[in-house]
Design a protein around this motif. Sequence first.
Motif, PDB file in Angstrom:
ATOM      1  N   GLN A 275      26.224  47.943  -6.613  1.00 22.96           N
ATOM      2  CA  GLN A 275      25.366  48.096  -7.780  1.00 22.96           C
ATOM      3  C   GLN A 275      26.179  47.895  -9.056  1.00 22.96           C
ATOM      4  O   GLN A 275      25.767  47.214  -9.965  1.00 22.96           O
ATOM      5  N   GLY A 279      25.621  43.318 -11.729  1.00 20.90           N
ATOM      6  CA  GLY A 279      25.579  42.767 -13.070  1.00 20.90           C
ATOM      7  C   GLY A 279      24.585  41.661 -13.291  1.00 20.90           C
ATOM      8  O   GLY A 279      23.401  41.847 -13.062  1.00 20.90           O
ATOM      9  N   GLU A 283      20.248  40.988 -13.167  1.00 22.59           N
ATOM     10  CA  GLU A 283      19.421  40.521 -14.265  1.00 22.59           C
ATOM     11  C   GLU A 283      18.577  39.334 -13.792  1.00 22.59           C
ATOM     12  O   GLU A 283      17.376  39.299 -13.971  1.00 22.59           O
ATOM     13  N   LEU A 302      14.146  36.742 -27.785  1.00 21.31           N
ATOM     14  CA  LEU A 302      14.657  35.465 -28.253  1.00 21.31           C
ATOM     15  C   LEU A 302      13.716  34.330 -27.903  1.00 21.31           C
ATOM     16  O   LEU A 302      13.598  33.352 -28.602  1.00 21.31           O
ATOM     17  N   GLU A 371      18.596  28.740 -16.096  1.00 18.25           N
ATOM     18  CA  GLU A 371      19.644  29.749 -16.114  1.00 18.25           C
ATOM     19  C   GLU A 371      19.660  30.472 -14.776  1.00 18.25           C
ATOM     20  O   GLU A 371      18.842  30.188 -13.897  1.00 18.25           O
ATOM     21  N   PHE A 589      26.158  25.684 -30.399  1.00 17.42           N
ATOM     22  CA  PHE A 589      27.284  25.681 -29.484  1.00 17.42           C
ATOM     23  C   PHE A 589      27.691  24.292 -28.988  1.00 17.42           C
ATOM     24  O   PHE A 589      28.717  24.135 -28.374  1.00 17.42           O
TER      25      PHE A 589
ATOM     26  N   LEU B 114      31.356  42.679 -17.713  1.00 16.77           N
ATOM     27  CA  LEU B 114      31.066  43.418 -16.490  1.00 16.77           C
ATOM     28  C   LEU B 114      32.361  43.945 -15.875  1.00 16.77           C
ATOM     29  O   LEU B 114      32.383  44.990 -15.249  1.00 16.77           O
ATOM     30  N   ALA B 162      25.391  48.063 -15.757  1.00 12.30           N
ATOM     31  CA  ALA B 162      24.501  47.370 -14.830  1.00 12.30           C
ATOM     32  C   ALA B 162      23.070  47.313 -15.364  1.00 12.30           C
ATOM     33  O   ALA B 162      22.280  46.472 -14.947  1.00 12.30           O
ATOM     34  N   GLU B 163      22.748  48.231 -16.288  1.00 18.59           N
ATOM     35  CA  GLU B 163      21.380  48.261 -16.802  1.00 18.59           C
ATOM     36  C   GLU B 163      21.205  47.410 -18.063  1.00 18.59           C
ATOM     37  O   GLU B 163      20.126  47.369 -18.639  1.00 18.59           O
ATOM     38  N   LEU B 164      22.281  46.761 -18.487  1.00 20.91           N
ATOM     39  CA  LEU B 164      22.216  45.974 -19.721  1.00 20.91           C
ATOM     40  C   LEU B 164      22.263  44.483 -19.410  1.00 20.91           C
ATOM     41  O   LEU B 164      22.755  44.074 -18.359  1.00 20.91           O
ATOM     42  N   SER B 165      21.782  43.682 -20.352  1.00 19.27           N
ATOM     43  CA  SER B 165      21.896  42.234 -20.187  1.00 19.27           C
ATOM     44  C   SER B 165      23.319  41.805 -20.538  1.00 19.27           C
ATOM     45  O   SER B 165      24.080  42.584 -21.113  1.00 19.27           O
ATOM     46  N   GLY B 166      23.652  40.570 -20.192  1.00 15.74           N
ATOM     47  CA  GLY B 166      25.010  40.087 -20.440  1.00 15.74           C
ATOM     48  C   GLY B 166      25.412  40.202 -21.897  1.00 15.74           C
ATOM     49  O   GLY B 166      26.502  40.656 -22.232  1.00 15.74           O
ATOM     50  N   GLN B 168      24.116  42.175 -24.201  1.00 19.23           N
ATOM     51  CA  GLN B 168      24.215  43.581 -24.608  1.00 19.23           C
ATOM     52  C   GLN B 168      25.534  44.172 -24.156  1.00 19.23           C
ATOM     53  O   GLN B 168      26.202  44.897 -24.896  1.00 19.23           O
ATOM     54  N   ARG B 169      25.925  43.839 -22.931  1.00 23.88           N
ATOM     55  CA  ARG B 169      27.194  44.333 -22.405  1.00 23.88           C
ATOM     56  C   ARG B 169      28.353  43.895 -23.295  1.00 23.88           C
ATOM     57  O   ARG B 169      29.214  44.675 -23.648  1.00 23.88           O
ATOM     58  N   ARG B 171      28.299  43.111 -26.294  1.00 24.31           N
ATOM     59  CA  ARG B 171      28.259  43.785 -27.593  1.00 24.31           C
ATOM     60  C   ARG B 171      28.815  45.203 -27.477  1.00 24.31           C
ATOM     61  O   ARG B 171      29.434  45.705 -28.415  1.00 24.31           O
ATOM     62  N   ASP B 195      24.870  33.742 -20.486  1.00 19.24           N
ATOM     63  CA  ASP B 195      23.813  32.742 -20.530  1.00 19.24           C
ATOM     64  C   ASP B 195      23.639  32.269 -21.971  1.00 19.24           C
ATOM     65  O   ASP B 195      23.932  32.994 -22.916  1.00 19.24           O
ATOM     66  N   SER B 197      21.228  32.069 -23.892  1.00 25.23           N
ATOM     67  CA  SER B 197      20.433  32.872 -24.815  1.00 25.23           C
ATOM     68  C   SER B 197      21.161  34.136 -25.257  1.00 25.23           C
ATOM     69  O   SER B 197      20.799  34.735 -26.252  1.00 25.23           O
ATOM     70  N   SER B 198      22.190  34.549 -24.505  1.00 23.89           N
ATOM     71  CA  SER B 198      22.922  35.753 -24.912  1.00 23.89           C
ATOM     72  C   SER B 198      24.050  35.425 -25.861  1.00 23.89           C
ATOM     73  O   SER B 198      24.560  36.288 -26.563  1.00 23.89           O
ATOM     74  N   ARG B 199      24.449  34.146 -25.854  1.00 21.89           N
ATOM     75  CA  ARG B 199      25.654  33.801 -26.611  1.00 21.89           C
ATOM     76  C   ARG B 199      25.466  34.028 -28.096  1.00 21.89           C
ATOM     77  O   ARG B 199      26.350  34.522 -28.784  1.00 21.89           O
ATOM     78  N   GLU B 201      23.712  36.151 -29.758  1.00 17.53           N
ATOM     79  CA  GLU B 201      23.783  37.532 -30.257  1.00 17.53           C
ATOM     80  C   GLU B 201      25.223  37.985 -30.371  1.00 17.53           C
ATOM     81  O   GLU B 201      25.603  38.704 -31.292  1.00 17.53           O
TER      82      GLU B 201
END
Lengths: 612, 295, 322
Positions: A275, A279, A283, A302, A371, A589, B114, B162-166, B168-169, B171, B195, B197-199, B201
Amino acid sequence: MNTVRTLLHRPSAVTALLLLVVVAVLTAVGDLIAPHDPLAPQTSQVLEAPSAAHWLGTDYLGRDILSRLLAGTRLSVLAALEAVLIALVLGTGAALVAVFSSRPVRWVIERIFDSFMALPFITFAVAIGALLGNSIHAAMIAVGILAAPTYFRVVRASVLETVHTQYVEAARLLGVPLPRVVLTHVLPRIVPVLLVTSASTLAASLLVVASLTFLGVGVQPPTPTWGGMLSADLSYLALRPFNPVAPAAAIMLTVAALGVLADRLRDVRGDAGAQEARGSSTEGAGEAAGGAPSATSHRATLVADGSQDPATGTASAPAPVVGRHQAPHAAETEALVEIDDLRIEADTGGQLVRGVSLRVPRGASVGILGESGSGKSMTVKALLGVLPEGVHITGGRLRFAGEDLTAPDAPWQELHGHRIGAVFQDPATWFTPHLSVGAQIDEVLRHTQGLGRAQAAAARAELFAQVGLRDAERVARQYPHELSGGMLQRVLLAIAVSGEPDLLVADEATTALDVTVQAEVLTLLRRLRQELSLTVLMISHDLAVLAHSCDYLYVFRRGEVVEEGPTEAVLHMPQHPYTRTLVADHTVFGIEAVRAAGTAAQVHPVREAASR
Amino acid sequence: MTSTLTPTRDRAVRVGPGRAAQRPALTVRDLAVRYGTREVLHGIDLDVAPGEVVGLIGESGSGKTSLARTVLGLVAAAAGTIEVDGHLVTGFTRAQWRAFRRAGHAQYVFQDPLSSLDGRLTARASVLEGARQTFPAAAVRHAEQALETVGLDRALWESRPAELSGGQRQRVAIARALAVDPALLVCDEPVSALDASSRIEVVRTLTAAARAGTGILLISHDLSSLGAIADRVLVLHGGAIVESGPAAEVLGAPRHPYTRRLIDAIPTLDRPAPESRHRARESGPALAPTPLLHP
Amino acid sequence: MRALLLHAAARALPVLLVTAAVTFGLGAFAQQEPAELLLGEAATEEAVAALDHELGRDRPLPLQFASWLGHAVQGDLGESWFTGIAVTSTIAERLPVSMSIAGLALLIAVVLGASAGILAALRRGSWIDTAVTVTASTLATLPPFVVSIMLILLFGVAVPILPTGGYVPLAQDPSGWLACIILPAVALSLEAAADIARQLRTALVSTLEQNFVLGARLRGHSGARILLRHALPHAAGPALSVVGLQVPRLVGGAIIAEQIFSLPGLGLMAFEGATTGDMPVVLGAVMVIVLAVLLSTFVIDLLLTALHPQERIAARTERVPA
C-alpha cells in the motif's frame, strides 16, 4: 495497532492466537491443574489404555500421561523462550551496531554472524548441553547464540533498506539527529519484522528443545517434557502405539500455531508495504476503475469534465463524448488491427477499458496517447494476448488481419514472434538476466524462426546492423546488465523485427531514456518502418513523441477514447478539453516552451500563470 | 512565503519577493569530484542568486546528480570551493555539516516524492520533521506556513503520501524543504516522475518559492522542462559545463554543438496544420496553441 | 573460479578455527572428569593426576589447543581417551553412515520439494497449489523425530517390511543399505522438502510475472522452454539458498535419526563423546560435520554463480534469511 486489527479479521490467525494463549496458560499453571501427580509412579497401572481416570492412559511407570503433558508444557516452552530472547537481543543489537558503526567493526561483526550461520545448531546444542552436565540452560544459550544470525540478517537487511531510502536521506539533510531518525523512520519498520522472525524462531526453538529432551539432554529423568515423553514412549511402541500421539500433537500444534501466526503477520506486513509503495499506480487504478476521480485528486480541477464543453464552441450542439475529427481514417485500406467496443475488466470489479474502438490500417503508424490508468496498456496487452491474471476481456471484438483474437482458439503461436513484434518501457526488464544478449536473440532466430546455427549467426549480424549496433560480436557476448538502456532497446527492436512481423507495437518504448537516446530510437523506429514496411502502433504518454512518429492519434482517458483523428488535426484543433490541456502543457514543457523562452524571453508562461 | 528573520541563525535580511538579497545562495568555483580514480566533475563554476532559478541540464552520466549531492555535502569535493548562503562548506567536518543542516541553509527536493516521503507520516508530520530542527520554538507555524505556500488544501494535511496525487506529494516534499526557510533549494528532476497534468502545479510552487527569495538549482535531463522557468541555464556534459547563459540565449541560440543536439533531440509538435479545417480554429477553443507552435 | 575458491577458503577457515576453539573451551567446563570416569570412584589422587598428565590435560588450555591444532592440520585428530582408538579411524567408519543418510535425505528433499514447488507455481490457485501449500505448511511443523516415530509405526510395526535400526554398508549389500537408511532419510527430508517447495513456489510465481517471461512468450517460445531456460534458473536462486540453509539442519537432525534408528553415525559419535567428556572424539566429530556443511555451502555457491552470472560473488551475501 492496525496490524492487530487486520490480524483479528483472519480466522486462521485468531485460531492460532487462541491456541498460543492456551499454551501460555498451561506454561504458567499446567502442573497445578494436572489431575494426577505427574511424577509419582503407580506400579499397579503401567501402560494402561485411556480410561475415565486417565484420559490419555498411563506410561511405563504408571504415571498419568495427561498430567505429564500439562506439567511438561512449562519446561518445553520456557526453554524455547529463553533461546529466542537471547537470539533477539544478541541479533538485533549486533545488527543495529553493525549498520551504524565504522566499516572494520561492521566487517568483523558480519563475519562472526556469518560463521554461526554455517553451524549445525542441533549438533552444537546437544554437544554443549551434554558436555556441560545436562544443563538445559547451557543448551538454550547455545541455541540462542546460534539462532541470533537469523535476527541479525533480517534486522540488518530491513534497517539497511530503510536507511538507504530517500526519506531517511531527506531527514538527514534536514539535520534530524540519528537517534531521532532511527526512532521515527527505522524502528517502526523493524517491529513487524521482529514479530515475524520471533514467531518462526520460537517455533524452531520449540523443536530444538523437543529434540534435546527427546535425547535426554538437559533434564533429569522424572521431570516431564514433551520430547522426553516421546522418547520414553518409543520403547513401548509395539505395546501402546498411540501413546506418542499426545506429546507429538502438543509439539506440532504449538509449532503450527506459531507458523501460521508468522505467515499471517508477514501477509499483513506485505499488504501494508504494498500500500505504501503503490502510489501513482493506485491513483491510476482508481481512475481506471471508473466513476468520479477521488475527491483528493487535483487533476479534476485542471481538466474539465468531458461532457461539459463541446469543443466546437457552439453551445447548442449536443456534447460529443468523443472528439472525432472529420478527416477520413482511410476506411478503404485494409485494417490490420480492428478493435470494436472492447471492454476489459478486472476480476475485482474495476472497468479498465470501457468500450474502446480502434483501427490500425496496414502500413499506417497509429498512436495511442494517455496517462497512467487510461487503459492504453491494457488495450495493448489484450491485443498481444498477454492480459495479466485476474483481468479479462468482457466484451467487444479484437481482430488482427481478420482473425478473431477474442476466440479461445486464437492463433497466438502464429502471431507471437512471427506476425506481431513488441517493444516496451524499461528494456532491461525484458531480458532474461542470466542469459547473454546474443543467446536471447539466437534463441528467437533458431527456435521461433527455425534457422540453423550458422544461419542464425548471419541473421543476427544483419539484424544488429539494421538497428545500428556497432561491434555486434561484443554486444552479443554481453549480459543485459552490462548494456545501456538505449543499446538494449535496439537489441529488443532487432528481436521484435526478426520474424518480419506485420505489426510492431511500441509501448512507451522511449520513456525514461535520455532525450538524445530517445531521438535516436525514434529515428530508428521510423527507419525500420520504412525499410521493413511495418505497420506501427505506438503507445505513449508524451504527445510530442507520438506527433513525431504517427499519422493518426487516439487519445485515451479513463478507459475510453476521448478523441481521435489525424495527428495534425488533433494537434491543431484539439476538441476534447483533456487533449487541449495536453497540447497546452507543451507550451509550458515542450520544445515550444524552449523556443518561446528563446524568442520572447520576457514572457514567462508559468510565471504568468503562477501570478494569476 | 513571507521573509522570516529568526535569532537561531544568521541570514541576510530578505528584502522582499522578487528582489535580490545581498548574499548569493550558492557559489561554486572550480569544483572537481572523483569516485576513486574516475573524475565525474571538473572545473565547475556555478552561481545561484537569491530568487534566481538556475537550470542545470545533463543526461545520465553527465555528473548532474553528483553535483547536486556535492553541494549538499553528501559527496565530498576533490577540489574547488562551494559556498552556500555565505558559508564555505567545502572542508566542513561532520559536526559542522550537522549544524549547518539543522540551520536549514540548503534543502533538496528528490525526483520521486513517493520514495522521498515516509509513507507512514502524514503531510503535516513530514513537513514538521525538518521545521522542528531549525525552528524548535515555532515549528508548527513554519510548517503550516510552508504547506500554505505550496498551496496544499488544508483538508489534505493529515493525509499520507499514498492518499495524495503525484503533484500533491511533490508539493508536500517541497513544503518540507521550504519549512526550514532555506536560502538554496536543489531540485533533482522534480517533475519528471509526474504526469503532465501534475507538473504544472509543481512548477508553479517552485516559481512561488523563487519569488519569495529562495535561490533554486533545478536539475533535469530534459531541456524542455526547464525552459519554462529557468532564468539561467547551464549545460553539463561529460562532467564539465559546456555552455551557460541566460535561458533565452542558451535555448534560443545555442552555441555548443552538444546543446544544439540536445535541443534538436526534443520531439516537437510541429506538423503542418491541416488545410481542410483551417477555419475551424477561429471559432475554436480559447486556448489556442498555434502561436506557440509556430513562433 | 580461483576468486571463488579463495573467497570460500577465507570464509571457511575462521569458521573452522572459531568452532574448534569454542568447542575446546567448552571442554574445560565439562562436568565429567575423564580420569575419574576411567579409573572409577576409588582412584587415588596420584593415579588421577598421572592419567591427566598422560592425556595432556595438566597443561594450560591454550597450549592443549595449540598442540591439538598442530596435529589436526596434519590430519591427526588424536585418540579417544576411553578406547584409545584413533579418532580419524572412528570417523572413517562413521562418515559413510552419516553421508548416506544426509545425502539421500537431501536428494529426496530436492526432488520432492522442487517438483512440488514447480507444480504449485505453474498451477497457481488450483487445487494442486492448495494441496502443496497446505502439505508443506503441515510438514514444516513436524519435527524429524515425530516423523521417525510415525514411519517406524507404519513400516516397522503396522506393516513390518523395513528394518527400524542398524546399518549395512553399501559395498556389502546395496539393497540392505538402502533398506536401512531409507526411513531415516525420509524422516529427515520432509521438513527440508517442504521448505524448498514453499520457497521455489514463491520465487517462481514472482518470476513468472516478470517482464522477461512475458517477453519470451511474445517472442513465440514454448511454455516448456520459457520455464526451463528463462524462469526456473532465475527462480532457483532463493530455493538453492534454502538448500544451503537446510544442510546444517539435515546434518544436525541426523543426530536424532541416528539415535532413533540406532545408526552409528557422526552425530551420535559427537553426542556419545559429549556425554562422557571424551574431548578428542567430540572435537573430531564436530569438525568433520562443520567441514561437511562448509563444503556443501561452497558447492551451492558455485551453483548460484553458475545460474546468475551477473551476480558473481555478491550472490552469497544476499541470502534469503531462513
